[in-house]
Enzyme design. Structure first.
Site, PDB file in Angstrom:
ATOM      1  N   SER A 114       0.847  -1.203   0.000  1.00  0.00           N
ATOM      2  CA  SER A 114       0.000   0.000   0.000  1.00  0.00           C
ATOM      3  C   SER A 114       0.879   1.249   0.000  1.00  0.00           C
ATOM      4  CB  SER A 114      -0.841  -0.025   1.284  1.00  0.00           C
ATOM      5  OG  SER A 114      -1.423   1.226   1.545  1.00  0.00           O
TER       6      SER A 114
ATOM      7  N   TYR B 148      -3.606  -0.241   9.854  1.00  0.00           N
ATOM      8  CA  TYR B 148      -3.382  -0.575   8.436  1.00  0.00           C
ATOM      9  C   TYR B 148      -1.944  -0.236   8.031  1.00  0.00           C
ATOM     10  CZ  TYR B 148      -4.571  -0.727   3.389  1.00  0.00           C
ATOM     11  OH  TYR B 148      -4.631  -1.021   2.040  1.00  0.00           O
TER      12      TYR B 148
HETATM   13  P1  NAP Z   1     -11.821  -5.089  -1.148  1.00  0.00           P
HETATM   14  O1  NAP Z   1     -12.555  -4.551  -2.320  1.00  0.00           O
HETATM   15  O2  NAP Z   1     -12.348  -4.805   0.213  1.00  0.00           O
HETATM   16  O3  NAP Z   1     -11.520  -6.663  -1.312  1.00  0.00           O
HETATM   17  C1  NAP Z   1     -10.817  -7.355  -0.312  1.00  0.00           C
HETATM   18  C2  NAP Z   1     -11.127  -8.817  -0.412  1.00  0.00           C
HETATM   19  O4  NAP Z   1     -10.475  -9.528   0.652  1.00  0.00           O
HETATM   20  C3  NAP Z   1     -12.615  -9.089  -0.277  1.00  0.00           C
HETATM   21  O5  NAP Z   1     -12.999 -10.095  -1.190  1.00  0.00           O
HETATM   22  C4  NAP Z   1     -12.702  -9.563   1.166  1.00  0.00           C
HETATM   23  O6  NAP Z   1     -13.831 -10.348   1.456  1.00  0.00           O
HETATM   24  C5  NAP Z   1     -11.425 -10.370   1.264  1.00  0.00           C
HETATM   25  N1  NAP Z   1     -11.120 -10.684   2.656  1.00  0.00           N
HETATM   26  C6  NAP Z   1     -11.157  -9.846   3.725  1.00  0.00           C
HETATM   27  N2  NAP Z   1     -10.860 -10.515   4.841  1.00  0.00           N
HETATM   28  C7  NAP Z   1     -10.614 -11.803   4.470  1.00  0.00           C
HETATM   29  C8  NAP Z   1     -10.255 -12.973   5.178  1.00  0.00           C
HETATM   30  N3  NAP Z   1     -10.084 -12.961   6.499  1.00  0.00           N
HETATM   31  N4  NAP Z   1     -10.087 -14.131   4.488  1.00  0.00           N
HETATM   32  C9  NAP Z   1     -10.271 -14.145   3.141  1.00  0.00           C
HETATM   33  N5  NAP Z   1     -10.616 -13.081   2.421  1.00  0.00           N
HETATM   34  C10 NAP Z   1     -10.789 -11.907   3.072  1.00  0.00           C
HETATM   35  O7  NAP Z   1     -10.368  -4.505  -1.181  1.00  0.00           O
HETATM   36  P2  NAP Z   1      -9.440  -4.092  -2.409  1.00  0.00           P
HETATM   37  O8  NAP Z   1      -9.484  -2.629  -2.492  1.00  0.00           O
HETATM   38  O9  NAP Z   1      -9.700  -4.932  -3.599  1.00  0.00           O
HETATM   39  O10 NAP Z   1      -8.059  -4.478  -1.740  1.00  0.00           O
HETATM   40  C11 NAP Z   1      -7.369  -5.688  -1.978  1.00  0.00           C
HETATM   41  C12 NAP Z   1      -6.001  -5.560  -1.335  1.00  0.00           C
HETATM   42  O11 NAP Z   1      -5.334  -4.420  -1.869  1.00  0.00           O
HETATM   43  C13 NAP Z   1      -6.054  -5.358   0.181  1.00  0.00           C
HETATM   44  O12 NAP Z   1      -4.959  -6.009   0.781  1.00  0.00           O
HETATM   45  C14 NAP Z   1      -5.910  -3.847   0.312  1.00  0.00           C
HETATM   46  O13 NAP Z   1      -5.403  -3.463   1.562  1.00  0.00           O
HETATM   47  C15 NAP Z   1      -4.945  -3.563  -0.807  1.00  0.00           C
HETATM   48  N6  NAP Z   1      -4.922  -2.190  -1.292  1.00  0.00           N
HETATM   49  C16 NAP Z   1      -6.060  -1.567  -1.729  1.00  0.00           C
HETATM   50  C17 NAP Z   1      -5.967  -0.268  -2.229  1.00  0.00           C
HETATM   51  C18 NAP Z   1      -7.148   0.504  -2.750  1.00  0.00           C
HETATM   52  O14 NAP Z   1      -6.998   1.713  -2.961  1.00  0.00           O
HETATM   53  N7  NAP Z   1      -8.287  -0.103  -2.969  1.00  0.00           N
HETATM   54  C19 NAP Z   1      -4.736   0.357  -2.278  1.00  0.00           C
HETATM   55  C20 NAP Z   1      -3.623  -0.302  -1.796  1.00  0.00           C
HETATM   56  C21 NAP Z   1      -3.716  -1.570  -1.308  1.00  0.00           C
HETATM   57  P3  NAP Z   1     -15.036  -9.680   2.333  1.00  0.00           P
HETATM   58  O15 NAP Z   1     -16.005  -9.136   1.355  1.00  0.00           O
HETATM   59  O16 NAP Z   1     -15.571 -10.815   3.120  1.00  0.00           O
HETATM   60  O17 NAP Z   1     -14.458  -8.611   3.220  1.00  0.00           O
HETATM   61  C1  GCO Z   2      -6.971   5.073   3.155  1.00  0.00           C
HETATM   62  C2  GCO Z   2      -7.033   4.133   2.004  1.00  0.00           C
HETATM   63  C3  GCO Z   2      -5.678   3.568   1.653  1.00  0.00           C
HETATM   64  C4  GCO Z   2      -5.732   2.747   0.399  1.00  0.00           C
HETATM   65  C5  GCO Z   2      -4.456   2.183  -0.082  1.00  0.00           C
HETATM   66  C6  GCO Z   2      -3.461   3.216  -0.456  1.00  0.00           C
HETATM   67  O1  GCO Z   2      -7.915   5.109   3.931  1.00  0.00           O
HETATM   68  O2  GCO Z   2      -5.989   5.820   3.239  1.00  0.00           O
HETATM   69  O3  GCO Z   2      -7.990   3.146   2.140  1.00  0.00           O
HETATM   70  O4  GCO Z   2      -5.019   3.038   2.722  1.00  0.00           O
HETATM   71  O5  GCO Z   2      -6.689   1.734   0.496  1.00  0.00           O
HETATM   72  O6  GCO Z   2      -3.961   1.179   0.736  1.00  0.00           O
HETATM   73  O7  GCO Z   2      -2.374   2.617  -1.066  1.00  0.00           O
END
Ligand code: NAP
Ligand code: GCO
Length: 271
Positions: free
Chosen positions: A151, A164
């Site tokens: 992240s 986080y």
């Molecule tokens: P999301 O839309 O919330 O999807 C996360 C997925 O992980 C969901 O399918 C969720 O299922 C599943 N999950 C959560 N807890 C779990 C568990 N205990 N066991 C198995 N599956 C589980 O999030 P996303 O934005 O796609 O993010 C995916 C990854 O990228 C995460 O690690 C997040 O921190 C990272 N990330 C996201 C962003 C962003 O801007 N979106 C940026 C940087 C990093 P549920 O529906 O049951 O919760």
């Molecule tokens: C926040 C966001 C972020 C992003 C992502 C950034 O509240 O600042 O959710 O943490 O999800 O991880 O890279």
């Protein structure tokens, strides 16, 4: 002398088996779709039958015949059993993407220790548990790729995301440690650090205001990103394929930030 040739087939994932955790939707789903398009067999898990079935239907719609398992990434016995079952039913996992993750946005002094632990458990302890479950077979097979979804918060802090940021900073170091410990077994462990990506996780930060204007955080992110937009899950596909493919065989312990330039930018200068 070694022959120096290059072929696009270095990026192919044909014949590979990829496990992407928490990939019913969002970033995990996009990465899995890219891997399938690059030739890999897709395996994913999610916490409930309902989510897995939803995911299976979504993959089917894209013409992808994925394998879905119900398993919580924090349950060590469950993960070990799932990995065994995948090995029997699908084959040895060549590529693991530790994608499942959650966020809690609460000011630190108002956050309970239980909530802090929950975030650490899913975002940091689980990648340890799942990696540990797949590494022995990767060693026996002679290669493996592990990609941890990090992240911006692997590098930066901000108000309300203490757990986080602690987890994603830790995940960056777990990435480097896996690379250090298992690089000699031909396992490459790298991270992807997505910038702000439009998914359900960030939906509350993009909600339109009552007067129809953009959410202040939405405006803040646009101003903070040289690309002047939120990322789409599509933006992560190419980098994820690169890190899973033979093209990155000498890339190890690296975090590839896919952030539209956020980490390079000091911010807009005053008018
Ligand atoms: P999301 O839309 O919330 O999807 C996360 C997925 O992980 C969901 O399918 C969720 O299922 C599943 N999950 C959560 N807890 C779990 C568990 N205990 N066991 C198995 N599956 C589980 O999030 P996303 O934005 O796609 O993010 C995916 C990854 O990228 C995460 O690690 C997040 O921190 C990272 N990330 C996201 C962003 C962003 O801007 N979106 C940026 C940087 C990093 P549920 O529906 O049951 O919760
Ligand atoms: C926040 C966001 C972020 C992003 C992502 C950034 O509240 O600042 O959710 O943490 O999800 O991880 O890279």
């Amino acid at each position: 002398m070694t022959t120096q040739t290059f072929s696009l087939s270095q990026f192919s994932l044909k014949g590979k088996i990829a496990l992407i955790t928490g990939a019913s939707y969002g970033i995990g789903f996009a990465i899995a779709t890219a891997y399938a398009n690059a030739g890999a067999t897709i395996v994913f898990n999610d916490v409930t039958r309902e989510l897995v079935d939803k995911g299976l239907a979504a993959y089917k719609k894209q013409g992808i015949d994925a394998h879905g398992y119900v398993c919580d990434v924090t349950d060590e016995d469950g993960i070990n059993a799932m990995v065994k079952q995948i090995e029997q039913e699908v084959g040895i996992i060549d590529i693991l993407v530790n994608n499942a993750g959650i966020i809690r946005r609460v000011p630190m002094c108002e956050m309970s220790a239980a909530d802090f632990r929950k975030v650490i458990d899913i975002d940091l302890n689980a990648p340890f548990i799942v990696s540990k479950a797949v590494i022995p077979s990767m060693i026996a097979k002679g290669h493996g790729k592990i990609i941890n979804i990090c992240s911006m918060m692997s590098e930066l802090g901000r108000e309300t995301v203490s757990a986080y940021a602690a987890a994603k900073g830790g995940l960056k170091m777990l990435t480097r440690n896996i690379a250090s410990e298992y690089g000699s077994a031909n396992i490459q462990c790298n991270g992807i650090g997505p910038g702000y990506i439009a998914t359900p996780q960030t939906a509350p930060l993009r909600e339109l205001q009552a007067d129809g204007s953009r959410h202040p955080f939405d405006q803040f992110i646009i101003a903070k990103t040289p690309a002047a937009r939120w990322g789409e899950t599509q933006d992560l596909m190419g980098p994820a394929v690169f890190l899973a493919s033979d093209a990155s065989d000498f890339v190890n312990g690296h975090i590839l930030y896919v952030d539209g330039g956020i980490l390079a930018y000091i911010g807009k200068q005053p008018e």
